[in-house]
Design an enzyme around this catalytic site. Structure first.
Site: not given
Ligand code: 5RP
Length: 234
Positions: A30, A82-85, A95, A97, A104, A122
């Site tokens: 993302t 930033d993205g997140a899991d 976070k 993944g 981060e 999410k």
């Molecule tokens: C990387 C992370 C990512 O932000 C998290 O894994 C989300 O990834 P994606 O946008 O591919 O689902 O924490 O360490």
């Protein structure tokens, strides 16, 4: 998340980027959708400078000619995107993944604010269906795992602790040269308490619970992007 939903979130995040900003630039698919549209804006005159949260992000930004700096040169940032899991209603996050949780978190903590970009799958309550990444020093791995297990038990949590492996079936190494243990706790109802307890274990370098860092999230779905603000815990 489909490519399209990542793009929706990435494009919506541009609204939060002002000319002259110092940006923390996240890691993951993302974040990469955001980096692509950010690069287009930079190419047409937007002036920003970024601190990447991983080597993977640094390489992508360099390829796309996004100006970069480091926290040593620029220790205070305006915003990290930033993205997140996983994201809970208080905007506590899981976070890591993608394995970049340490950088981060350092970059997010050096920023005035953190904006999360993700699709609506999410959003969860409570956190914990996604295994919690815990970055550990390779030295004393078994002892550290036992302490993580004990610390979880003290909080009525249990679950498997799995050492993350790479494609060659070797322990996955983070950008900092550490291992990651993925902890399947299932339900983390008090992320703050778990965060404090994990931080007290010497072999734990950092964990993927991000609490009190994000104030807003852009959540994309088939119907578009919406902004979610951190809810006050009832
Ligand atoms: C990387 C992370 C990512 O932000 C998290 O894994 C989300 O990834 P994606 O946008 O591919 O689902 O924490 O360490």
């Amino acid at each position: 998340m489909s490519k399209n939903l990542k793009q929706i979130a990435g494009i919506a995040a541009l609204d939060f980027v002002d000319d002259g900003m110092k940006l923390g630039i996240g890691t993951g698919s993302t974040a990469e959708a955001f980096i692509e549209v950010l690069a287009e804006k930079v190419a047409t005159g937007l002036s920003i400078i970024g601190v990447p949260t991983s080597e993977r992000t640094r390489i992508m930004c360099e390829k796309l000619s996004i100006p970069l700096t480091t926290l040593d040169e620029t220790p205070h940032l305006d915003l990290t995107i930033d993205g997140a899991d996983e994201i809970n209603p208080q905007l506590a996050l899981i976070k890591g993944g993608g394995g970049a949780l340490l950088r981060e978190k350092i970059v997010a903590a050096a920023s005035d604010d953190m904006l999360v970009i993700a699709d609506d799958s999410k959003l969860v309550d409570p956190l914990g269906a996604y295994p919690l990444p815990i970055e550990v020093n390779p030295f004393g791995l078994l002892a550290t795992r036992q302490l993580i297990d004990r610390c979880a038990g003290n909080l009525d949590l249990s679950g498997t602790l799995k050492l993350r492996m790479d494609a060659a079936e070797q322990p996955y190494l983070t950008d900092g040269g550490h291992y990651i243990v993925d902890a399947s706790f299932g339900r983390i109802v008090d992320p703050e308490a778990l965060a404090v307890a994990l931080n007290a274990i010497p072999g734990v370098v950092e964990h993927g619970l991000f609490t009190g860092l994000a104030s807003r999230a852009i959540i994309s779905s088939e119907s578009g992007a919406r902004i979610v603000e951190a809810a006050v815990r009832p």
